[in-house]
Design a protein around this motif. Sequence first.
Motif, PDB file in Angstrom:
ATOM      1  N   ARG A 126      35.134  30.815  34.909  1.00  0.00           N
ATOM      2  CA  ARG A 126      35.273  31.448  34.390  1.00  0.00           C
ATOM      3  C   ARG A 126      34.827  32.161  32.903  1.00  0.00           C
ATOM      4  NH1 ARG A 126      41.508  32.954  34.425  1.00  0.00           N
ATOM      5  NH2 ARG A 126      41.403  31.323  32.249  1.00  0.00           N
ATOM      6  N   LEU A 165      43.102  33.128  44.912  1.00  0.00           N
ATOM      7  CA  LEU A 165      42.037  32.839  44.691  1.00  0.00           C
ATOM      8  C   LEU A 165      41.155  33.843  43.931  1.00  0.00           C
ATOM      9  CD1 LEU A 165      41.402  30.938  41.866  1.00  0.00           C
ATOM     10  CD2 LEU A 165      40.077  29.501  43.656  1.00  0.00           C
ATOM     11  N   ASN A 167      40.829  37.007  45.279  1.00  0.00           N
ATOM     12  CA  ASN A 167      41.050  38.709  44.617  1.00  0.00           C
ATOM     13  C   ASN A 167      41.513  38.165  42.947  1.00  0.00           C
ATOM     14  OD1 ASN A 167      43.490  40.384  43.807  1.00  0.00           O
ATOM     15  ND2 ASN A 167      42.441  41.260  45.576  1.00  0.00           N
ATOM     16  N   GLU A 168      41.638  36.823  42.242  1.00  0.00           N
ATOM     17  CA  GLU A 168      42.558  36.717  41.255  1.00  0.00           C
ATOM     18  C   GLU A 168      40.872  37.044  40.542  1.00  0.00           C
ATOM     19  OE1 GLU A 168      46.529  34.667  41.601  1.00  0.00           O
ATOM     20  OE2 GLU A 168      44.431  33.535  40.558  1.00  0.00           O
ATOM     21  N   SER A 172      35.191  38.715  37.526  1.00  0.00           N
ATOM     22  CA  SER A 172      34.925  37.359  36.440  1.00  0.00           C
ATOM     23  C   SER A 172      33.514  36.681  36.512  1.00  0.00           C
ATOM     24  CB  SER A 172      35.908  36.269  36.544  1.00  0.00           C
ATOM     25  OG  SER A 172      35.402  35.116  38.217  1.00  0.00           O
TER      26      SER A 172
END
Length: 261
Positions: A126, A165, A167-168, A172
């Motif tokens: 990330r 995860l 979706n989060e 990124s």
Amino acid sequence: MATRPLALVTGASSGIGFELAHLCANNGFDLLIVADRPEIDAAADSLRGLGGATVEAVQVDLSTEEGVDTLLAAAKGRPVEALLANAGHGLGHAFLDQDWKAARHVVDTNITGTIYLIHKVGKEMRARKGGKILITGSVAGFTPGAFQAVYNGTKAFIDSFSHALRNELKDSGVTVTCLMPGATETEFFERAGMTDTKVGTAPKDDPADVAKTGFEAMMRGDGDVVHGLHNKLQTTVANVTPAAMLAEQHRKMAEPGSAKS
């Protein structure tokens, strides 16, 4: 200085994990491979030189944070461009008849060690705004697993975790893909003590085919992929079938001695 991207593949001594490592090597990645068994060294020997890949092998128990930290130290600061979190194992027989430490090891390997590794590597990805994560879930996560309750429960967690995860991380630059295979021709059923069950003796998918499905989905950045038409039908039916009925169906496949009935 290394110019090829690095792929980290867990559970790579045999089966789906080995085949995933093989695909990575032939598609431009160097390899850091790991398993909790000494066969990982032989796997590394057979992978070295494929497509020009360098291969580093580590034997550690990924059910522990210490094992994961040892694995990550072996990367020597090199960024992981692709994490293929495939390590996991099962355990047959009724839950109350299982050895508690063996059942706990399934949970710690399939869940705790897996998400700890993803937490460590994912944060670095990330920060770099790029990377690929492939997590091996299972169609077993759709079914209450009578006589395989702990394993199916861990895979239900992993399937769900993967989608959350993804979706989060959707903005990124990091993609998360969940590979959901069905019964595959690996050492899984022998290691789980399930060779006397219907599912243990039934025909199974080729691990090379399963790995190819997962690898291609990861490279495309897909969210999830179920290997094989039969498994796709199984997951579709599971979504509309009462849990009690699914558990009874699973019992017929996984109960010890069912292969003889």
